[in-house]
Enzyme design. Sequence first.
Site, PDB file in Angstrom:
ATOM      1  N   SER A 493      -0.935  -0.529  15.331  1.00  0.00           N
ATOM      2  CA  SER A 493       0.013   0.056  14.204  1.00  0.00           C
ATOM      3  C   SER A 493       1.647  -0.701  14.472  1.00  0.00           C
ATOM      4  O   SER A 493       2.392  -0.373  13.604  1.00  0.00           O
ATOM      5  CB  SER A 493      -0.010   1.559  14.654  1.00  0.00           C
ATOM      6  OG  SER A 493       0.593   1.700  15.755  1.00  0.00           O
ATOM      7  N   HIS A 514      -5.715  -1.642  10.449  1.00  0.00           N
ATOM      8  CA  HIS A 514      -4.959  -0.477  10.849  1.00  0.00           C
ATOM      9  C   HIS A 514      -5.463   0.775   9.844  1.00  0.00           C
ATOM     10  O   HIS A 514      -5.460   0.853   8.873  1.00  0.00           O
ATOM     11  CB  HIS A 514      -3.528  -0.868  10.549  1.00  0.00           C
ATOM     12  CG  HIS A 514      -2.480   0.372  10.722  1.00  0.00           C
ATOM     13  ND1 HIS A 514      -1.318   0.461  10.290  1.00  0.00           N
ATOM     14  CD2 HIS A 514      -2.695   1.442  11.730  1.00  0.00           C
ATOM     15  CE1 HIS A 514      -0.942   1.516  10.857  1.00  0.00           C
ATOM     16  NE2 HIS A 514      -1.482   2.203  11.532  1.00  0.00           N
ATOM     17  N   GLU A 526      -4.957  -0.572   6.371  1.00  0.00           N
ATOM     18  CA  GLU A 526      -4.125  -1.707   6.062  1.00  0.00           C
ATOM     19  C   GLU A 526      -4.928  -3.131   6.627  1.00  0.00           C
ATOM     20  O   GLU A 526      -5.264  -3.060   7.818  1.00  0.00           O
ATOM     21  CB  GLU A 526      -2.720  -1.761   6.636  1.00  0.00           C
ATOM     22  CG  GLU A 526      -1.659  -0.757   5.787  1.00  0.00           C
ATOM     23  CD  GLU A 526      -0.514  -0.568   6.479  1.00  0.00           C
ATOM     24  OE1 GLU A 526       0.471  -0.646   5.965  1.00  0.00           O
ATOM     25  OE2 GLU A 526      -0.532  -0.441   7.886  1.00  0.00           O
ATOM     26  N   ASN A 564       3.935   2.115   7.899  1.00  0.00           N
ATOM     27  CA  ASN A 564       4.931   2.802   8.733  1.00  0.00           C
ATOM     28  C   ASN A 564       6.180   2.075   8.545  1.00  0.00           C
ATOM     29  O   ASN A 564       7.333   2.832   8.887  1.00  0.00           O
ATOM     30  CB  ASN A 564       4.758   2.046  10.360  1.00  0.00           C
ATOM     31  CG  ASN A 564       3.507   3.070  10.906  1.00  0.00           C
ATOM     32  OD1 ASN A 564       3.180   4.108  10.222  1.00  0.00           O
ATOM     33  ND2 ASN A 564       2.767   2.510  11.839  1.00  0.00           N
TER      34      ASN A 564
END
Length: 787
Positions: A493, A514, A526, A564
């Site tokens: 991540s 991800h 992702e 993120n």
Amino acid sequence: MTQEIKSNDSEGTIKDNAEESNEVNNEVNSTAENSITKAYGNDAAEAKVTDEKVSEHNDPVEPTGSAFTIVRHDNGIAHLVIDVIGENVNTLKAEFTEQVNAVLAEIKVDKAITGIVLCSGKKGSFVAGADINMLDACQSRDEVVALSRQGQRIFSLLEQLPIPIVAAIDGACLGGGLELAMACHARVCSDNSKTALGLPEVQLGLLPGSGGTQRLPQLVGLQKALDMMLTGKQLRAKQALKSGLVDDVVPSSVLLTVAEDLAISLRQRGKKTVKRKQGLMDKLLENNAVGRKVVYQQAQKTVLAKTQGNYPAPAKIIDCIRTGIESSAEKGYRVEAEHFSDLVMSDESAQLRQLFFATTAMKKEQGVADVMPEKMTKAGVLGGGLMGGGIAFVTATKANMPVRVKDISHKGIGQALKYSYQILNKKVKRRFLLNSEMQKQLAMITGSVEYTGFKALDIVVEAVFEDLTLKQNMVAEVEAQGHDKTIFASNTSSLPIGKIAANAKRPENVIGLHYFSPVDKMPLVEIIPHDKTSDQTISNTVAFAKKQGKTPIVVKDKAGFYVNRILAPYMNEAAILLLAGEPIDKIDKALVKFGFPVGPMQLLDEVGVDVGAKIGPILQADLGERFAAPAAFDKLLADGRLGKKVKKGFYQYEKPTFTKNLQNTFKGIKSGHKQVDETIYSLLNIKPMGSLSAVEISKRCTYMMLNEAARCVDEGIVRNARDGDIGAIFGIGFPPFLGGPLRYIDKIGAKSVVAQLSQWAEQHGERYTPCEALITMAENDAVYYPK
């Protein structure tokens, strides 16, 4: 929709208000699990069927160019076959009106026809819904009203046929397809695992516009109808039978025969159907005005709590049903058409429909244009924790690929197997899944503490702790144990994929993949190639993710990737507001009211404060001080306040004592509502006074996300604005009715966003400074989505 800043073994999960509303959707549809995309013709994008005629003893029929064909039989029962030419599945289109009128006229004049079986010419699929494109083609409210009234009229003509008509349903029967079936005098469906019946229009911000709001309550009762239409819930065959939606469930092989027999039986008894059986509670609540009023009020209360008033469709659905039952069917139909047109023309539905089109288009794309994915048959997972178990589960149950879990201990393997068992066993107990099917799916997952069997694996997904050296060692071991083309996909991540692949012998096979937790529910992944990842690896990994039922977006290998990265400024701003004296629950309520599934403080509790603390410094080091988390939050770590997983965070997680419950009652706090842990204020030296409005709080947090999303598009972190919007909605729960952060910028206007950010930058500091991309857009009156 669940959302999370995730580490590989974080236990943080957040359930959406409607997360459990439809377990059947996850069973029937192998496409992305986000409910927003499951509407009207949702099966059309993925269904793979053949254009086989269903009748085995057809009289020769000349091709007519019509989607509707009459096939006569010696017993007097004719098959009315729906087979939309050139399409994989049947969808209803506005231009079918003349065709339907023609076949109904033909049926009426043919006295040899004594009954009709309505069936599909597509094997394993009835009617997937109505064509959404025809709604987008409407330019005015009056056009939509006319379209709805036209559908109501056609289905009423079907219902008023002097001879019985029975719908034979095999496969998806959704939206307009179910409205069509409900206009028939009876319904029989197959026990095919693909068979699903529902009215999922609410998930596109719409309501059933061709009589569905009026007919469904008559068939299944008021409460069941509300449940189905307000959630978009789909029923399996046995559930449909139990609810009274269908009259019989039979194997596909005898479906048409049983439907014919039912048509003959209806003809003999004058089209009279068996009335639905009511339980005592149903009679008390549904057979009198007082009871129904209670049902309507409770439905409205539940809807408001779930939608925060952001979605107009549910309230209008309730009004349509209530009008039809309490006034008259005629008035109910008229109100349905009016409300339907209002919703079609609403911005909320327009955004949800655009989201549907976007996800449908993405399903047809490769990871790299013109690079077709190679066939992959076997997969592996490194790490049996929460993430590893989830990845193994979707690989076995969605992708239908055998998966090998490797862990350093048998305990880890046991955890991974337990993860899948618990999910599947829950479905068995709820009768969504046969025990034999559960055993079959569990057998697809095996485990080992060694690398036995890895030589045959096409892809290995690594889900170990966020440690660069450990992940680099995993790459070396998989390269030694796999074959030359084995893909190594890291579920990191935060760590750069290029660094993970730095020592690789075959860096072209290394890529980031991800996932978001919980893996079995979150639709987004992702996919992160580094500069040496091959195009073939990208396309193969995208195809693998799609088979798992995921919606993949390809993002650049830079700190935070995309999801993120845009989430961090939003979370930091919420923390800054907290330290400035805004109460925890006030901040969360403001963002939930705005449209997020949960507030940022609850989200941080669910994810784990320690997880955010790990990601923050990486983002700050690579991207600058705007990602610096408030220093005061170090006190949370020192106090062991890691969130829900340790039952100590911003909220209380210990079961309240009798005395505490009594105190809460006197304070007017309802039982079961999450309570703030007030001791956190003294720990952070805060006096929770609160001076900002809910609108100001939500704007300040959200605009930080908008600014970063614009940067990401400008830097090519995501390939385009569409992927940026999909990533934000499916990854962190950005309000779907706003279309995503980039569409929201278009709605507000770049000039307005820049002006607001600039004002805050003067008042509160540089972190609000609008990015160059937004400034340029504002100067040029540019938008992300030109009309």
